[in-house]
Scaffold this active site. Structure first.
Site, PDB file in Angstrom:
ATOM      1  N   ASP A 214      28.463  28.609  26.970  1.00  0.00           N
ATOM      2  CA  ASP A 214      27.369  29.488  25.953  1.00  0.00           C
ATOM      3  C   ASP A 214      28.069  30.930  25.498  1.00  0.00           C
ATOM      4  O   ASP A 214      28.737  31.515  26.385  1.00  0.00           O
ATOM      5  CB  ASP A 214      26.110  29.788  26.627  1.00  0.00           C
ATOM      6  N   HIS A 351      23.153  21.569  16.764  1.00  0.00           N
ATOM      7  CA  HIS A 351      22.590  22.863  17.234  1.00  0.00           C
ATOM      8  C   HIS A 351      23.307  24.091  16.508  1.00  0.00           C
ATOM      9  O   HIS A 351      23.075  24.925  15.927  1.00  0.00           O
ATOM     10  CB  HIS A 351      22.422  23.053  18.697  1.00  0.00           C
TER      11      HIS A 351
END
Length: 490
Positions: A214, A351
Site C-alpha cells: 500500500d 482499483h
C-alpha cells in the site's frame, strides 16, 4: 511573557526522546524514499514551505508500526484551550522533526478537529470546505455510497470533536503518551471512540489485509519531495491550505493546515480470498493458486508485491515491484494498443486505475488527488475464518484499514475520488472500494477486463469486500494555529 513557537519546538524535542543513529521510520523498498531533513529543507525553501509548522502526518505519514486514533469530546473548552498551547503543543510532531534522524520522537503526536470541535472552542471562521463544515455523515449514502447501519455509533453521532493520532513502535509507548495527554488535559476531554492500528507482521509490513503493498502511488509535492518516474508532481496547495495551488479564500490562521478524511474500512478478507478461488482465471501456464492471485491482482491493479498489472499483466514481477524507479512508471498506454479499448494490460475498473486514471484523462488530472497515510487495524485472519470463508462476527476479530487522506478540498479530494470515480459505473465500478448502490450493501457489480485472455468476459461480484464502518472529516491545523488561534492566551 508569551512563549514563541520556536520555544515550543525546542521543548518538543526535549520531551520526545529520539533514536540517535538511524531513522525509526519503517521504509519498505517498494515505497518512495522520504527526503532527508536537509533535502526537504532545501526544496521547501524554494516555495516557502515551513516544515516546522506543518503537522508530520500530512506530507509523509507518521510511519510507525503502531498508531492509535483517539477520538475525543471536549467537555470543558476553557480548560482544554488553556492546556492546548502550554501542554499539548510541545508534544505535537511537525514534519521537520520526523525527517531529522536526531529528533525523531519515540511517539509522534498529531491533532485534528471536526467542525463541531472548532465550534466547541469558539472558532467560527469559515474554512472554505462545505464537506468539512457539514461532516461526513451528511449525505453519506448518496455521496460515498455507505450503508449507514454499518457505521460505528460514535461516527453517526455528534460527539466527536477531535482526534489525537499517536504513533510509535510499541503499544506501550502509545499508551504512555496517551496517558500523558490525558493528564495534561485534566478532564477537559472524554473518549468518544478509539481505533488501534498496527502494521502487519513480518514480510507483510507495508501490506494491507488483502495482502497488497500500500501507498506506492502517493504524489510528489512541489517544494518537498523529489519525484520518481511516473509520480505526479502537484502543487502543495492541493494538500495544504493557503499554499501555492490553493484557490479558495481561507482565514489567514488556517495556512499550512490540511483536511483529514478518516474512514474505518472493514475488510472481509476470507470472503475476498474465497471469491478469488471460486472465480480463478484459467491461464494454462499458471497453477490454480496463481490464477486466483492473478484475478486479485487485476481487481486491484497491482500484484500483492506492488508490481502494476499494466507492466506485468499476467505474471508477478517482484523485482519490478521493489524498484521505486519503475513500479510507478506507467500510464496505461502501450505501442500498438488502443488505450480506449485495451484491457489486456489493466482493466478499466481496476482499483488503482479508478482512483488515479493517469493518461485515461487528457490532459492528466491535476486537481483531484489526496495524500494517503492510513494503517491496517485488527488481527490476522484466524484458521476458523479461513476454513469457513466467512469473517468472524466477533468485534475483536474485525480487521481492515484505518484510512487517512489529506487534501485542501474534500469535495475535490477524497469525496470526489469515491463518488465520481470509484462508484462510477462507467467504465466499471471499482471492484475493491466501489459501491453498486447508494446506501445499499452487496449490490452486484459487473466489471469487464478482469480476464486478460478474454477482456469482454464479465465476472459478477455479488458482495462488498470493503465495508465502511464510518468516519469523520477533520482539520489538522498548523502548529502556529494551535498556538495563536486555538489556545487561550493567543
Amino acid at each position: 511573557m508569551k512563549l514563541t513557537l520556536s520555544s515550543f519546538l525546542v521543548a518538543a524535542v526535549a520531551l520526545q526522546p529520539a533514536l540517535s543513529n538511524e531513522s525509526s521510520l519503517p521504509d519498505p523498498a517498494a515505497l518512495p524514499a522520504l527526503p532527508s531533513a536537509q533535502q526537504a529543507a532545501s526544496a521547501s525553501a524554494d516555495v516557502g514551505l515551513n516544515l516546522t509548522n506543518i503537522q508530520g502526518d500530512i506530507l509523509i505519514g507518521m510511519k510507525k508500526n503502531k498508531e492509535l486514533f483517539f477520538f475525543f469530546t471536549i467537555v470543558n473548552s476553557t480548560l482544554f484551550r488553556s492546556q492546548l498551547g502550554s501542554g499539548i503543543l510541545p508534544l505535537i510532531t511537525p514534519t521537520s522533526q520526523l525527517l531529522a534522524v536526531d529528533t525523531q520522537p519515540t511517539t509522534a503526536v498529531n491533532i485534528a478537529f471536526s467542525q463541531r470541535g472548532l465550534n466547541a472552542l469558539g472558532i467560527t471562521d469559515d474554512l472554505g470546505d462545505t464537506a468539512f463544515t457539514n461532516g461526513q455523515i451528511d449525505n453519506v449514502a448518496t455521496i460515498l455510497g455507505d450503508e449507514t447501519s454499518n457505521w460505528e455509533p460514535a461516527f453517526a453521532g455528534t460527539g466527536i470533536h477531535g482526534v489525537f493520532l499517536l504513533a510509535s513502535d510499541t503499544i506501550d509507548n502509545v499508551n504512555a503518551t496517551l496517558s500523558q495527554v490525558q493528564n495534561i488535559l485534566n478532564g477537559s476531554i472524554t473518549e468518544a471512540y478509539s481505533l488501534q492500528g498496527q502494521a502487519r507482521p513480518g514480510d507483510e509490513q507495508g501490506h494491507e489485509h488483502f495482502g497488497f503493498m500500500d501507498g506506492i502511488s502517493n504524489p510528489a509535492v512541489t517544494g518537498f519531495s523529489t519525484p520518481l518516474p511516473g509520480q505526479q508532481v502537484l502543487d502543495p496547495g492541493l494538500f495544504l491550505l493557503g499554499e501555492s495551488g490553493d484557490l479558495v479564500s481561507r482565514p489567514s490562521w488556517a495556512k499550512d493546515g490540511s483536511f483529514l478524511a478518516f474512514r474505518q474500512l472493514q475488510q472481509r478478507v476470507p470472503e475476498f480470498n474465497a471469491f478469488l478461488v471460486d472465480n480463478a482465471l484459467s491461464n494454462p501456464n499458471l497453477t490454480a493458486d496463481q490464477n486466483a492471485e492473478l484475478l486479485g491482482a487485476r481487481m486491484m491493479g497491482r500484484w500483492k508485491s506492488g508490481a502494476p498489472v499494466d507492466l506485468a499483466p499476467t505474471v508477478d514481477d517482484p523485482v519490478l515491484a521493489a524498484d521505486p524507479q519503475q513500479n510507478n512508471n506507467f500510464n496505461y498506454t502501450h505501442p500498438g494498443f488502443d488505450e480506449a479499448t485495451d484491457q489486456t494490460h489493466c482493466p478499466f475498473s481496476a482499483h488503482v486505475r479508478k482512483t488515479n486514471p493517469r493518461s485515461d484523462l487528457n490532459p492528466e488530472d491535476t486537481a483531484n488527488h489526496i495524500i494517503r497515510a492510513g494503517i491496517p487495524y485488527g488481527p490476522e485472519v484466524t484458521d476458523a475464518e479461513n476454513a469457513s470463508n466467512v469473517s468472524s462476527t466477533d468485534p475483536s476479530l474485525e480487521r481492515g484499514l484505518a484510512f487517512v487522506a489529506y487534501q485542501s478540498d474534500i469535495n475535490n479530494g477524497f469525496a470526489f475520488l469515491q463518488q465520481n470515480w470509484a462508484n462510477n459505473a462507467k467504465p466499471g465500478i471499482d471492484p475493491i472500494i466501489g459501491t453498486g448502490g447508494l446506501g445499499q450493501a452487496d449490490v452486484p457489480r459487473t466489471p469487464s477486463g478482469l480476464d486478460p485472455s478474454d477482456p469482454t468476459r464479465i465476472i459478477t461480484i455479488n458482495q462488498d469486500f470493503v465495508v465502511s464502518r464510518g468516519g469523520e472529516y477533520f482539520f489538522s491545523p498548523s502548529l502556529s494555529a494551535i498556538q495563536n488561534t486555538l489556545s487561550l492566551g493567543a
